[in-house]
Design an enzyme around this catalytic site. Structure first.
Site, PDB file in Angstrom:
ATOM      1  N   ARG A 209      -5.626   3.667  -4.664  1.00  0.00           N
ATOM      2  CA  ARG A 209      -6.058   2.888  -3.495  1.00  0.00           C
ATOM      3  C   ARG A 209      -7.389   3.386  -2.949  1.00  0.00           C
ATOM      4  O   ARG A 209      -7.587   4.579  -2.753  1.00  0.00           O
ATOM      5  CB  ARG A 209      -4.991   2.980  -2.397  1.00  0.00           C
TER       6      ARG A 209
ATOM      7  N   GLU B 280     -15.669   6.655   4.032  1.00  0.00           N
ATOM      8  CA  GLU B 280     -14.665   7.480   3.364  1.00  0.00           C
ATOM      9  C   GLU B 280     -14.875   7.397   1.864  1.00  0.00           C
ATOM     10  O   GLU B 280     -15.754   6.680   1.372  1.00  0.00           O
ATOM     11  CB  GLU B 280     -13.249   7.031   3.755  1.00  0.00           C
TER      12      GLU B 280
ATOM     13  N   ASP C 223      13.156   2.626   0.766  1.00  0.00           N
ATOM     14  CA  ASP C 223      14.211   1.658   1.051  1.00  0.00           C
ATOM     15  C   ASP C 223      13.917   0.276   0.474  1.00  0.00           C
ATOM     16  O   ASP C 223      14.787  -0.362  -0.139  1.00  0.00           O
ATOM     17  CB  ASP C 223      14.411   1.526   2.566  1.00  0.00           C
TER      18      ASP C 223
ATOM     19  N   ARG D 280     -10.070   8.990  -4.304  1.00  0.00           N
ATOM     20  CA  ARG D 280      -9.095  10.028  -4.001  1.00  0.00           C
ATOM     21  C   ARG D 280      -8.484  10.676  -5.235  1.00  0.00           C
ATOM     22  O   ARG D 280      -8.196  11.876  -5.220  1.00  0.00           O
ATOM     23  CB  ARG D 280      -7.989   9.450  -3.119  1.00  0.00           C
TER      24      ARG D 280
END
Length: 550
Positions: A404, A135, A241, A310
């Site tokens: 990331r 990737e 959250d 990315r």
């Protein structure tokens, strides 16, 4: 036990885990194997593997787990932890903590071995070896996968099966791991035995009724922040959250400005909520990004082309959209062998949107995907609040930096979940209060979710500026205050607080770096640091430079 007004009899455990994805369930299983009693607070419904919509981001993870084999080989290529670290640091755009990251990557194979022991079936070649793909940002094919592009689903199923096995082996009427499904955490319960604040449990809502779990260790494993935006690859439960719980408990956050937009989210006009992710592995297997006129999106942008990190590819896609005035670009899959067999999950998502993979051109846009920052922790998941841990996407370990590296997320969740369980084992037996007082109802800022998502999508998404961030800050700061008396309101309060923290962090970073692009500061500074933020008397303030929590 007598309970005074405002107090309630609480459940008890050695560890309470908030969240039921890869980090939370790994921690629960490892803790139970060490003899601890565990309560898992699961915001979603009771687990059913065939449920149409799943609550955890883990389930939707497609690509796989980036991990170095003990032989040091990735297929026919030579690999090493040092090379994996080099790729991680390069993707992290100068903010990856190499010293903290190397041990996480080095522990990857042990964590994957535990997954194999728990029954996860990764894809294998005819000779039994693990199949690997490549990737964006990776130098070699080091990513193991399951079900073609259903790695997260396979891991989630295996973890729940392992939980059932633990329950079946439990001695006595109470299983070692218990679930409180359909329960949303509302506060981390704190105690001040000698002036030092420590976490002693969690308050929650279930069917509109309050409850509590007391434990000497609390682990936040609540996932990410995708629903800050109108369209995201994340499931409905990714509503910040854990960030809000941690801030209100006194923990610190860092790197919240770095929200990774995946370059290839399926484009469907006007769609909101969770959208289909087109796995990066599609490009690893030969897919090409082209604009509406068939021109390569990444030519001349980066030496790795469509397999650049990315942030690079997402911005190249955005630039192509701007230059052509077309609403999307296309992923040309003509060179991908047997696409529907290799990528059954992607193919199903494409068909569900009314499109046909046989057309060989998939319309895609960047979509909110992964929170690179989060609650600041040390190398075992500890936060600045004694007894409060964080692991998985909600945590900031220093591994991801400003962007990331693909497929490092499942790896981190596995490794840090195991480490958190070790911390909990060391805290077993520490005293907790005999009874608990439910936190008093407060009036907190709660912005209408649609208004918040549209505001963040317009002014604080892939590209930002001081003027736009000021507009966003004004909208969020004007949020009306009300009591968060329902699960939806608790989520909206968390989204509102986290939005204000993301905006503050983005405004403070006057440069472009990784997943944070400032159109008014397009250059990257020669050197930069992560900044910590905390909540003081209800207001966010900067807390200095971020290292490990302890």
């Amino acid at each position: 036990m007598s309970v005074s007004r405002g107090e309630a009899v609480a459940d008890r455990a050695d560890l309470v885990v908030v969240g039921a994805g890869v980090a939370g369930l790994t921690a629960a299983l490892c803790a139970a194997e060490n003899g601890l009693s565990v309560v898992v607070l699961n915001k979603g419904p009771h687990w059913k593997p065939d449920r149409g919509e799943q609550p955890t981001s883990t389930f939707y993870a497609q690509g796989g787990v980036a991990v170095v084999a003990p032989t040091g080989h990735a297929g026919s290529e030579r690999d090493s932890v040092d090379l994996h670290l080099a790729d991680t640091v390069a993707a992290g755009a100068g903010l990856t903590d190499a010293a903290a990251s190397w041990p996480i990557l080095a522990d990857g194979w042990a964590a994957v071995s535990a997954l194999l022991d728990w029954g996860t079936e990764f894809d294998r070649a005819a000779d039994g070896s693990l199949l690997r793909t490549r990737e964006g940002g990776h130098s070699v094919r080091r990513i193991i996968h399951a079900g073609g592009d259903a790695t997260g689903a396979a891991i989630q199923r295996a973890l729940y099966a392992a939980v059932r096995d633990v329950a079946a082996r439990s001695v006595g009427p109470t299983p070692a791991i218990r679930f409180l499904d359909d329960s949303i955490a509302t506060a981390v319960l704190l105690d001040r035995p000698a002036g030092d604040e420590r976490a002693v449990g969690v308050a929650y809502l279930r069917d509109g009724r309050p409850g509590s779990v007391l434990a000497p260790t609390v682990l936040l494993a609540t996932g990410g922040a995708g629903h800050l935006y109108a369209a995201t690859t994340n499931p409905a439960g990714a509503t910040c959250d854990g960030i809000a719980l941690a801030l209100r408990a006194g923990a610190e956050v860092a790197d919240l400005e770095f929200i990774q937009f995946h370059p290839t989210m399926l484009y469907t006009p006007g769609a909101r909520g969770r959208r289909t992710l087109i796995s990066e592995a599609v490009r690893g297997e030969g897919g090409r990004l082209v604009d509406v006129d068939g021109r390569s999106v990444t030519d001349g942008v980066h030496p790795m082309g469509d397999l650049a990190p990315r942030d690079v590819v997402a911005n190249a896609v955005e630039t192509a959209i701007e230059l052509t005035a077309h609403p999307c670009v296309y992923l040309d899959i003509g060179a991908v062998d047997d696409f529907e067999r290799r990528f059954p999950t992607v193919s199903a998502g494409i068909r569900a949107a009314g499109l046909d993979p046989a057309d060989r051109r998939i319309p895609v846009v960047p979509g909110a995907h992964y929170l690179c920052g989060g609650v600041v922790t040390d190398d075992a998941g500890r936060t600045a609040v004694d007894g409060l841990l964080a692991a998985g996407e909600v945590a900031r370990t220093g591994l991801h930096g400003a962007n990331r590296l693909a497929s490092n997320s499942l790896l981190e969740g596995l490794v840090m979940g195991r480490r958190a369980a070790g911390v909990a084992a060391g805290r077993r037996g520490l005293p907790v209060p005999a009874r608990v007082r439910q936190p008093a109802a407060e009036l907190v800022p709660i912005l209408d979710r649609g208004v918040l998502q549209d505001t963040m999508s317009r002014w604080a998404a892939l590209r930002r500026s001081a003027d736009g961030l000021a507009v966003a800050a004004g909208v969020v700061s004007a949020a009306p205050r009300r009591e968060a008396g329902s699960a939806r309101a608790v989520e909206d309060a968390a989204l509102t607080l986290t939005a204000s923290a993301v905006i503050a962090a983005a405004a403070a970073r006057t440069e472009s770096r990784g997943a944070h692009v400032r159109t008014d500061y397009p250059l990257t500074a020669d050197a930069s640091e992560s900044r910590r933020f905390r909540l003081v008397d209800g207001a966010l303030e900067e807390a200095g430079l971020a290292g490990l929590a302890r």
